[in-house]
Design an enzyme around this catalytic site. Structure first.
Site, PDB file in Angstrom:
ATOM      1  CE  LYS A   1      -0.600   0.024   4.986  1.00  0.00           C
ATOM      2  NZ  LYS A   1      -1.342   0.003   6.314  1.00  0.00           N
TER       3      LYS A   1
ATOM      4  NE  ARG B   1      -7.896   0.633  10.526  1.00  0.00           N
ATOM      5  CZ  ARG B   1      -6.756   0.427  10.014  1.00  0.00           C
ATOM      6  NH1 ARG B   1      -5.987   1.594  10.068  1.00  0.00           N
ATOM      7  NH2 ARG B   1      -6.328  -0.665   9.679  1.00  0.00           N
TER       8      ARG B   1
ATOM      9  CE1 TYR C   1       9.260  33.511  -2.896  1.00  0.00           C
ATOM     10  CE2 TYR C   1       9.743  31.399  -2.874  1.00  0.00           C
ATOM     11  CZ  TYR C   1       9.181  32.244  -3.520  1.00  0.00           C
ATOM     12  OH  TYR C   1       8.992  32.118  -4.930  1.00  0.00           O
TER      13      TYR C   1
ATOM     14  CG  MET D   1       6.185  23.706  -5.458  1.00  0.00           C
ATOM     15  SD  MET D   1       5.020  24.453  -6.545  1.00  0.00           S
ATOM     16  CE  MET D   1       3.880  25.211  -5.310  1.00  0.00           C
TER      17      MET D   1
END
Length: 384
Positions: free
Chosen positions: A36, A136, A276, A324
């Site tokens: 997964k 769950r 930045y 980014m």
């Protein structure tokens, strides 16, 4: 065009870890490779192909989309794919036609699976999940016999392949009482199902942590995820294993390395901010290397002014805010660093290593989270 960074997967490490797991569980317990989260960030397609090469035939996934990827990668009759989580009702006919097994933990899914099986004229292969204390998903134990009696009446359309549950925190001794209670509940369910004498399912309960710490939970099948990628679930489980085996060396090998290259090199005068905002101020003339990796590549912004990379066999600290698509590292005290030099984000360079676990020391992020954040579009390259 090549990507700005890439992952390397060590084939020899994969072989080593699979052999380690087999040595733990023995010959009678099935090893289900949990892939997964894009194989914990390693890449479902690349990893499953190599796992199959080294004898893995059972794969567990979270949802139908992951099952589709595994099926497409390994379209072989000897491969079993099991969905542990989400599958839409509309996806059930596909799963049944392709003999994909799936968890059933509530009545609607069971009823819709039977409807789909009638339409495609094939049996639905299901695993009945029991709620033993994770709180769950799963049928509560008192519902099990009622559900199985219902299934028995529909046996032309349903094949109960397994009875299962999930342990709530086997990686920590603080959950010992909770795990013990779950084991007792599941044992009682097994007895009741066997007394019913209608089914001969596979019983499975153990995750990676339980496979190591609680041997009695291995049963017929274990669902092992993080171990196969070279990580013990927690340091606690690693210490438990080393102490029990009276050894000092970690038997697992890390599969993954993450690499990029220097995009630019420049010198910044004293008294300037880098990047930045105002998070990093140069108190002296500072030489930096620009790296074309940022948070869109899965490198957490939280590592701004904290993280490190390897260049020419030395650690260099990230300075300024991670953007980014790029970040800066301080190379003021390096001898020579040039555009195009290899940069290691995770892995080794010479005798120096940056491990996935080291990220936890900086920003309190667990291995699982860091790995599964790695973008699917990063190239995965197989190495020896």
């Amino acid at each position: 065009m090549t990507h700005t960074s890439y992952l390397e997967l060590s084939e020899s490490a994969i072989k080593n870890n699979i052999n380690f797991i087999r040595g733990i569980i023995g010959d009678t317990t099935v090893f289900s490779s949990v892939v997964k989260g894009n194989a914990y960030g390693h890449g479902i397609k690349t990893y499953c192909m190599l796992a199959y090469k080294y004898g893995v035939r059972h794969f567990s996934v979270s949802d139908a989309n992951e099952a589709f990827d595994v099926k497409k990668t390994l379209p072989f009759e000897d491969v079993t794919i099991m969905i542990m989580g989400m599958i839409e009702n509309s996806q059930l006919p596909w799963a049944i036609e392709n003999e994909i097994e799936f968890f059933v933990f509530e009545l609607d899914r069971l009823e819709k699976a039977i409807e789909a099986a009638k339409k495609v004229k094939r049996k639905a292969k299901v695993h009945i999940e029991i709620e033993t204390g994770m709180n769950r998903t799963g049928f509560v134990p008192k519902e099990v016999i009622k559900i199985l009696n219902y299934v028995e009446k529909q046996k032309e359309f349903v094949d109960v392949k397994g009875i299962c549950s999930h342990l709530a925190g086997a990686e920590s001794i603080s959950n010992y009482k909770r795990i013990t209670d779950q084991k007792k509940k599941f044992k009682n369910v097994r007895k009741r199902v066997k007394d019913l004498d209608l089914f001969n399912p596979t019983y499975h309960l153990a995750s990676s942590a339980a496979t190591i710490r609680y041997p009695t939970t291995r049963l017929d099948l274990v669902r092992v995820g993080i171990l196969q990628f070279g990580f013990f679930p927690t340091k606690e489980i690693l210490v438990h294993y080393l102490t029990k085996e009276k050894i000092v060396e970690n038997p697992l090998k890390r599969i993954i390395s993450w690499k990029t290259e220097v995009m630019d090199v420049k010198t910044i005068k004293a008294g300037q901010f880098i990047g930045y905002g105002t998070s990093y101020f140069t108190n002296q003339e500072t030489k930096i290397a620009i790296i074309p990796v940022g948070y869109s590549s899965g490198y957490s912004r939280s590592l701004s002014n904290k993280g490190k990379v390897l260049i020419r066999g030395q650690r260099h600290k990230i300075v300024g805010t991670i953007n980014m698509n790029m970040m800066a590292v301080d190379i003021t005290h390096a001898d020579i660093i040039e555009k195009g030099d290899e940069v290691v984000l995770i892995g080794s360079q010479g005798d120096v290593e940056l491990t996935v676990s080291s990220f936890n020391d900086s920003i309190q992020i667990i291995n699982y989270e860091l790995l599964t954040r790695l973008p699917e579009n990063l190239p995965r390259i197989i190495t020896k």
